[in-house]
Design a protein around this motif. Structure first.
Motif, mmCIF file in Angstrom:
data_model
loop_
_atom_site.group_PDB
_atom_site.id
_atom_site.type_symbol
_atom_site.label_atom_id
_atom_site.label_comp_id
_atom_site.label_asym_id
_atom_site.label_seq_id
_atom_site.Cartn_x
_atom_site.Cartn_y
_atom_site.Cartn_z
ATOM 1 N N ARG A 214 46.311 38.479 38.311
ATOM 2 C CA ARG A 214 46.317 38.653 39.773
ATOM 3 C C ARG A 214 45.717 37.433 40.470
ATOM 4 N N LEU A 218 47.665 34.878 43.105
ATOM 5 C CA LEU A 218 47.235 34.666 44.487
ATOM 6 C C LEU A 218 46.847 33.212 44.751
ATOM 7 N N GLU A 220 43.945 29.918 44.826
ATOM 8 C CA GLU A 220 42.674 29.751 45.529
ATOM 9 C C GLU A 220 42.810 29.959 47.036
ATOM 10 N N GLU A 221 44.001 29.657 47.592
ATOM 11 C CA GLU A 221 44.175 29.791 49.031
ATOM 12 C C GLU A 221 44.126 31.250 49.484
ATOM 13 N N ASN A 222 44.544 32.169 48.630
ATOM 14 C CA ASN A 222 44.579 33.590 48.993
ATOM 15 C C ASN A 222 43.642 34.414 48.115
ATOM 16 N N ALA A 223 42.532 33.818 47.716
ATOM 17 C CA ALA A 223 41.587 34.510 46.832
ATOM 18 C C ALA A 223 41.134 35.825 47.470
ATOM 19 N N PRO A 224 41.108 36.923 46.692
ATOM 20 C CA PRO A 224 40.739 38.224 47.248
ATOM 21 C C PRO A 224 39.235 38.450 47.239
ATOM 22 N N GLU A 228 39.167 44.034 47.598
ATOM 23 C CA GLU A 228 40.622 43.899 47.556
ATOM 24 C C GLU A 228 41.132 43.856 46.115
ATOM 25 N N TRP A 232 43.504 46.717 44.518
ATOM 26 C CA TRP A 232 44.803 46.354 43.946
ATOM 27 C C TRP A 232 44.929 46.891 42.526
ATOM 28 N N ARG A 277 34.599 35.722 48.176
ATOM 29 C CA ARG A 277 35.912 35.737 47.542
ATOM 30 C C ARG A 277 35.765 35.526 46.035
ATOM 31 N N TYR A 279 37.192 33.941 42.574
ATOM 32 C CA TYR A 279 38.018 32.838 42.073
ATOM 33 C C TYR A 279 37.905 32.775 40.551
#
Length: 291
Positions: A214, A218, A220-224, A228, A232, A277, A279
């Protein structure tokens, strides 16, 4: 026994001699009563004749799958297939269409036991629980989670994520989250202080590999956030019942904490006041042999 042969069995259990005070006492007590009282020590709720009548009638039924039961079997089969592809277990068995056929047979057999003309989702749940226990006994290796985790190591973000996802489970089940349910959420630190938490290695690596996949998807730009990520994950195993989902929530939160402690992932607060976040650690190279 080879994998093709093993796949022909609907259920397969590994017999282990686990020690337990309650179980050992119950076995000893029953054996002693049998020696003292003979057949009088066993008082079944049905006579032999009534039981034979029950079996003959149950075997005569031909229950049919309802749409709801079919959807539950489909979702469970999809989840098991995905877990098998992400599994760390040695391939002594595989999740194939034979397992799907086994799910159907077991669900129909359960409906017969309840003398039902239709296979309901409750019958499927019983069959799936038996099959999950059967599969889990084939891998007895365990991984310990948060054994030495101290109370001071539990972050506010971690507790918030666990509480929020717990409230989402309450909402999904139709029960409004209350102050009591939020205050009694077990965080990884308190759970570890109370007792040892262990899961099978197969289950552990299944969670790890899903999380890694996952995060890689995603980027690094959309790290949850942790919340989240956990939400998921629970969505991927939504075929489980409420009790199993709550247990899975506890496990996945502990696994994420273990991954952070081992340097596999990082939880970073980039902007003050915003949630941290998650990572992948740049130095962590996923072991593809675990998949």
């Amino acid at each position: 026994m080879t994998a093709p042969i093993m796949s022909r069995f609907d259920l397969m259990f590994v017999i282990v001699d686990d020690t337990g005070e309650d179980a050992d006492f119950a076995i000893a007590d029953q054996l002693l009563r049998l020696h003292r009282h003979g057949g009088m020590a066993v008082r079944p709720p049905l006579s032999t004749e009534d039981f034979h009548l029950y079996l003959r009638y149950a075997r005569s039924l031909t229950p049919r799958l309802t749409p709801a039961a079919s959807q539950l079997i489909t979702a469970a089969y999809r989840d098991l297939r995905l877990q098998d592809s992400l599994s760390n277990r040695s391939k002594v068995y595989r999740v194939t269409t034979r397992l799907l056929e086994s799910m159907i047979r077991m669900s129909e057999a359960t409906a017969k036991l309840f003398l039902s003309d239709d296979v309901q989702p409750s019958h499927v749940e019983v069959a799936l629980e038996l099959m999950r226990q059967s599969l889990s006994t084939l891998d007895m290796t365990e991984v310990e989670l948060a054994d030495n985790l101290g109370a001071d190591q539990s972050s506010t973000a971690e507790q918030t994520a666990t509480t929020t996802v717990k409230q989402e489970l309450n909402t999904t089940a139709g029960a409004a989250p209350t102050e009591e349910s939020a205050s009694t959420v077990e965080t990884p630190s308190t759970t570890a202080q109370q007792r040892r938490v262990v899961i099978t290695a197969d289950h552990y690596f299944s969670i790890v590999n899903r999380i890694v996949a996952r995060l890689q998807t995603l980027g690094e730009e959309n790290a949850p956030t942790r919340q989240e990520l956990v939400s998921w994950y629970l969505e991927q195993v939504r075929s489980l019942n409420r009790t199993q989902l709550e247990t899975e929530l506890r496990y996945v939160d502990l696994v994420v904490h273990k991954m952070i402690a081992e340097g596999k992932v990082m939880e970073v607060e980039l902007i003050e006041g915003e949630p941290a976040r998650v990572y992948l650690d740049p130095n962590y190279v996923p072991d593809i042999t675990q998949r």
